[in-house]
Design a protein around this motif. Structure first.
Motif, PDB file in Angstrom:
ATOM      1  N   THR A   5      -6.338   1.739   7.112  1.00  0.00           N
ATOM      2  CA  THR A   5      -6.609   1.130   5.802  1.00  0.00           C
ATOM      3  C   THR A   5      -7.923   1.642   5.226  1.00  0.00           C
ATOM      4  O   THR A   5      -8.053   1.792   4.010  1.00  0.00           O
ATOM      5  CB  THR A   5      -6.648  -0.399   5.928  1.00  0.00           C
ATOM      6  OG1 THR A   5      -5.382  -0.860   6.401  1.00  0.00           O
ATOM      7  CG2 THR A   5      -6.949  -1.062   4.591  1.00  0.00           C
ATOM      8  N   CYS A  47      -5.825  -6.148   8.157  1.00  0.00           N
ATOM      9  CA  CYS A  47      -5.171  -4.834   8.254  1.00  0.00           C
ATOM     10  C   CYS A  47      -4.403  -4.677   9.563  1.00  0.00           C
ATOM     11  O   CYS A  47      -4.883  -5.091  10.629  1.00  0.00           O
ATOM     12  CB  CYS A  47      -6.208  -3.714   8.201  1.00  0.00           C
ATOM     13  SG  CYS A  47      -7.509  -3.891   6.975  1.00  0.00           S
ATOM     14  N   THR A 103     -13.070  -5.918   6.203  1.00  0.00           N
ATOM     15  CA  THR A 103     -11.739  -5.851   6.814  1.00  0.00           C
ATOM     16  C   THR A 103     -11.741  -6.523   8.177  1.00  0.00           C
ATOM     17  O   THR A 103     -12.773  -6.647   8.831  1.00  0.00           O
ATOM     18  CB  THR A 103     -11.267  -4.390   6.987  1.00  0.00           C
ATOM     19  OG1 THR A 103     -12.168  -3.699   7.874  1.00  0.00           O
ATOM     20  CG2 THR A 103     -11.204  -3.666   5.655  1.00  0.00           C
ATOM     21  N   ASP A 149      -0.103  -0.588   7.471  1.00  0.00           N
ATOM     22  CA  ASP A 149      -0.479   0.826   7.369  1.00  0.00           C
ATOM     23  C   ASP A 149       0.172   1.489   6.164  1.00  0.00           C
ATOM     24  O   ASP A 149      -0.391   2.419   5.573  1.00  0.00           O
ATOM     25  CB  ASP A 149      -0.070   1.569   8.643  1.00  0.00           C
ATOM     26  CG  ASP A 149      -0.901   1.138   9.842  1.00  0.00           C
ATOM     27  OD1 ASP A 149      -1.920   0.467   9.641  1.00  0.00           O
ATOM     28  OD2 ASP A 149      -0.513   1.476  10.982  1.00  0.00           O
ATOM     29  N   THR A 201       0.843  -1.195   0.000  1.00  0.00           N
ATOM     30  CA  THR A 201       0.000   0.000   0.000  1.00  0.00           C
ATOM     31  C   THR A 201       0.879   1.246   0.000  1.00  0.00           C
ATOM     32  O   THR A 201       2.077   1.167   0.295  1.00  0.00           O
ATOM     33  CB  THR A 201      -0.918   0.004   1.233  1.00  0.00           C
ATOM     34  OG1 THR A 201      -0.123  -0.150   2.419  1.00  0.00           O
ATOM     35  CG2 THR A 201      -1.939  -1.123   1.149  1.00  0.00           C
TER      36      THR A 201
END
Length: 291
Positions: free
Chosen positions: A48, A42, A61, A91, A18
């Motif tokens: 997220t 996550c 999630t 993150d 990410t």
């Protein structure tokens, strides 16, 4: 899609990189995977969710972080064995790089669940390629130790390394780390501080350790995500060894402790040896040599 490539609907663990700052730094493949998997694990669901909302992704999630990874890993692997597809994200950056993920990845492999990397942004790689330091041979070692003695010992180990060294560092410790670099590796060692890479206040500080240290000390506070890069020694640094370490460093530190704490030389030397991760006998020999 190439032949043999897994569809996101296939039971598998997808390691999805990410953005490390700029939300545009995510691949089309990563976005597709995040939309198609059954669940996204996550590090922080709130963090997220900002990314998912930005790209209108509504996938369910669940939390997966250092405090619950032992139990959650088993739960997620069981889901995948029963036919679910799971995306693992942190993150920022690539899962498993100084972030949770290793336990889940190894457990999935042990249970013959496919593990599929979805590459993308990585803070240390972005910092390395823009640092101006050699990239033909480098070593990434995560965070430097928080305790000074252990940190100095770690720096001692890389003193003569022929490759660029890359670390993450906390903003509240970076000045102390640079002070230790000056003392252990020498003030003239080339270093780079990459701060807030890809973000609004991105900054690269390049120069000799003493110059970068002075720059940071002049600031009221140092903020942001930091990558610390240390160049390999120059020819002139090849002789920076024990003498540079103790003259004036060790001797001055012993005198400083004696004055500040009102203790004798033996007690002060013992404390300095502990600070720097060396034996008391080695510290004593070097102190005597420097007199």
């Amino acid at each position: 899609m190439k032949d043999g490539e897994l569809h996101a609907s296939a039971p598998a663990l997808y390691l999805v990189a990410t953005p490390i700052g700029n939300l545009e730094d995510i691949t089309l493949r990563a976005l597709r995977i995040l939309k198609e998997v059954d669940v996204i694990a996550c590090e922080d669901t709130r963090q997220t969710q900002k990314l998912l909302n930005h790209y209108a992704i509504t996938t369910r999630t669940t939390s997966y972080h250092e405090h619950n990874e032992m139990t959650r890993s088993a739960e997620l692997v069981k889901e995948m064995q029963e036919g679910a597809s799971v995306a693992l994200v942190t993150d920022a950056g690539m899962p498993g790089i100084s972030d949770p993920g290793y336990r889940l990845i190894t457990l999935a492999i042990r249970h013959h669940v496919p593990v599929v990397p979805i590459p993308g942004a990585s803070a240390f790689l972005a910092a390395l390629v823009a640092s101006g330091l050699p990239t033909d041979s480098f070593r990434f070692s995560g965070f430097l130790p928080a305790k000074r003695g252990e940190r100095c010992a770690a720096l001692e180990q890389i003193k003569t390394s022929p490759r660029t060294q890359v670390f993450y560092e906390a903003p509240h410790r970076v000045v102390e780390s640079l002070e230790d670099i000056c003392e252990v590796l020498g003030e003239s060692r080339h270093v780079v501080i990459a701060r807030e890479v890809t973000k609004l206040h991105e900054e690269f500080l390049r120069g000799r350790a003493r110059e970068v240290l002075a720059n940071l000390k002049a600031r009221e506070v140092v903020k942001g995500e930091i990558t610390l890069l240390i160049a390999k020694p120059e020819e002139s640094d090849a002789h920076v060894g024990t003498d540079a370490f103790v003259r004036p460093g060790l001797r001055q530190r012993v005198s400083q402790i004696m004055a500040e704490e009102k203790v004798d030389e033996k007690t002060a030397l013992k404390k300095v040896a502990k600070e720097r991760g060396v034996s008391k006998s080695d510290a004593y020999r070097e102190l005597q040599r420097s007199k």
